[in-house]
Design a protein around this motif. Structure first.
Motif, PDB file in Angstrom:
ATOM      1  N   ASN A  93       0.831  -1.198   0.000  1.00 28.40           N
ATOM      2  CA  ASN A  93       0.000   0.000   0.000  1.00 28.40           C
ATOM      3  C   ASN A  93       0.865   1.247   0.000  1.00 28.40           C
ATOM      4  O   ASN A  93       1.923   1.283   0.615  1.00 28.40           O
ATOM      5  N   LYS A  94       0.377   2.269  -0.695  1.00 26.60           N
ATOM      6  CA  LYS A  94       1.124   3.512  -0.792  1.00 26.60           C
ATOM      7  C   LYS A  94       0.163   4.692  -0.731  1.00 26.60           C
ATOM      8  O   LYS A  94      -0.882   4.673  -1.376  1.00 26.60           O
ATOM      9  N   ILE A  95       0.520   5.706   0.067  1.00 22.32           N
ATOM     10  CA  ILE A  95      -0.318   6.884   0.170  1.00 22.32           C
ATOM     11  C   ILE A  95       0.442   8.117  -0.318  1.00 22.32           C
ATOM     12  O   ILE A  95       1.668   8.137  -0.326  1.00 22.32           O
ATOM     13  N   LEU A  96      -0.327   9.133  -0.702  1.00 21.23           N
ATOM     14  CA  LEU A  96       0.238  10.417  -1.093  1.00 21.23           C
ATOM     15  C   LEU A  96      -0.290  11.473  -0.128  1.00 21.23           C
ATOM     16  O   LEU A  96      -1.500  11.595   0.066  1.00 21.23           O
ATOM     17  N   ILE A  97       0.615  12.223   0.466  1.00 26.28           N
ATOM     18  CA  ILE A  97       0.271  13.289   1.393  1.00 26.28           C
ATOM     19  C   ILE A  97       0.491  14.613   0.659  1.00 26.28           C
ATOM     20  O   ILE A  97       1.584  14.858   0.138  1.00 26.28           O
ATOM     21  N   ILE A  98      -0.541  15.449   0.612  1.00 28.70           N
ATOM     22  CA  ILE A  98      -0.436  16.749  -0.040  1.00 28.70           C
ATOM     23  C   ILE A  98      -0.740  17.821   0.998  1.00 28.70           C
ATOM     24  O   ILE A  98      -1.878  17.964   1.443  1.00 28.70           O
TER      25      ILE A  98
ATOM     26  N   SER B 201       5.058   8.187  10.422  1.00 25.78           N
ATOM     27  CA  SER B 201       4.038   7.419  11.144  1.00 25.78           C
ATOM     28  C   SER B 201       3.496   6.264  10.304  1.00 25.78           C
ATOM     29  O   SER B 201       3.338   5.156  10.808  1.00 25.78           O
ATOM     30  N   VAL B 202       3.197   6.523   9.028  1.00 22.17           N
ATOM     31  CA  VAL B 202       2.651   5.443   8.206  1.00 22.17           C
ATOM     32  C   VAL B 202       3.730   4.441   7.809  1.00 22.17           C
ATOM     33  O   VAL B 202       3.453   3.253   7.684  1.00 22.17           O
TER      34      VAL B 202
ATOM     35  N   ALA C 140       4.913   5.949   1.651  1.00 25.61           N
ATOM     36  CA  ALA C 140       4.295   7.274   1.550  1.00 25.61           C
ATOM     37  C   ALA C 140       5.195   8.219   0.779  1.00 25.61           C
ATOM     38  O   ALA C 140       6.416   8.187   0.912  1.00 25.61           O
ATOM     39  N   ASP C 141       4.561   9.036  -0.034  1.00 26.10           N
ATOM     40  CA  ASP C 141       5.219  10.156  -0.699  1.00 26.10           C
ATOM     41  C   ASP C 141       4.505  11.414  -0.241  1.00 26.10           C
ATOM     42  O   ASP C 141       3.342  11.358   0.160  1.00 26.10           O
TER      43      ASP C 141
END
Length: 89
Positions: free
Chosen positions: A2-7, A20-21, A28-29
């Motif tokens: 799993n991969k998330i994007l933080i904007i 944290s993730v 995470a990017d």
């Protein structure tokens, strides 16, 4: 994986969320503008976007509208705004 994007325009907050993730074995990017976020979404696949509402230039609502034109992935929006209109929107 799993991969998330933080904007978010707050670089320190982005780094904190990313650490944290990653502690939960999630990649995470992050990027600091809506336009950068839209570009990353074109380049890579993400399972979730964490999006700040209040950013200079293209705000979170405008970024959300652009994301929804091409993508239906889950988006978690966060804000320090406390007004009813922002919550409903």
């Amino acid at each position: 994986m799993n991969k998330i994007l933080i904007i978010d325009d707050d670089r320190e907050l982005c780094a904190l969320i990313k650490r944290s993730v990653q502690a939960e074995n999630i990649e995470a990017d992050f990027c600091n503008t809506g336009k950068e976020g839209l570009q990353k979404l074109k380049e890579q696949e993400y399972q979730l976007v964490v999006l700040d509402v209040m950013m200079p230039g293209m705000d979170g609502f405008e970024t959300l509208e652009e994301i929804r034109k091409e993508n239906s992935l889950p988006i978690l929006m966060f804000t320090s705004k406390n007004d009813s209109i922002s919550k409903v929107r």
